[in-house]
Design a protein around this motif. Structure first.
Motif: not given
Length: 92
Positions: A3, A9, A45-46, A54, A57-58, A61
């Protein structure tokens, strides 16, 4: 899965959301090239294929990275102590 840095992000999400909001405010029907590039980068990225997933998820994170940080264990010293090896495994 690797990640990216939470700060990276955060910047991607912020820039993407700002562009989308600006385009919605102007009545644009199609996302511009920069918004498409940001959406692609967020997906890569995800590990997703949908920009909405995405973004979720970003954000998840980023939020997890803001939680408490685990303390770094101290290395033992003195006779019989182990030293770290390149692979991260301890060797005597």
């Amino acid at each position: 899965m690797l990640m990216p840095d939470p700060g990276t992000l955060r910047k991607l999400v912020g820039e993407y959301e700002a562009l989308v909001a600006r385009q919605a405010g102007s009545g644009a029907v199609k996302a511009d090239r920069r918004a498409q590039d940001l959406a692609y980068t967020l997906c890569v990225s995800t590990g997703t294929r949908d920009v909405n997933l995405a973004l979720r998820k970003a954000r998840s994170h980023i939020a997890a990275a803001q939680g408490p940080v685990a303390p770094i264990p101290l290395r033992p010293t003195g006779p019989g102590a182990t030293e770290p090896h390149d692979t991260g495994e301890a060797v005597a």
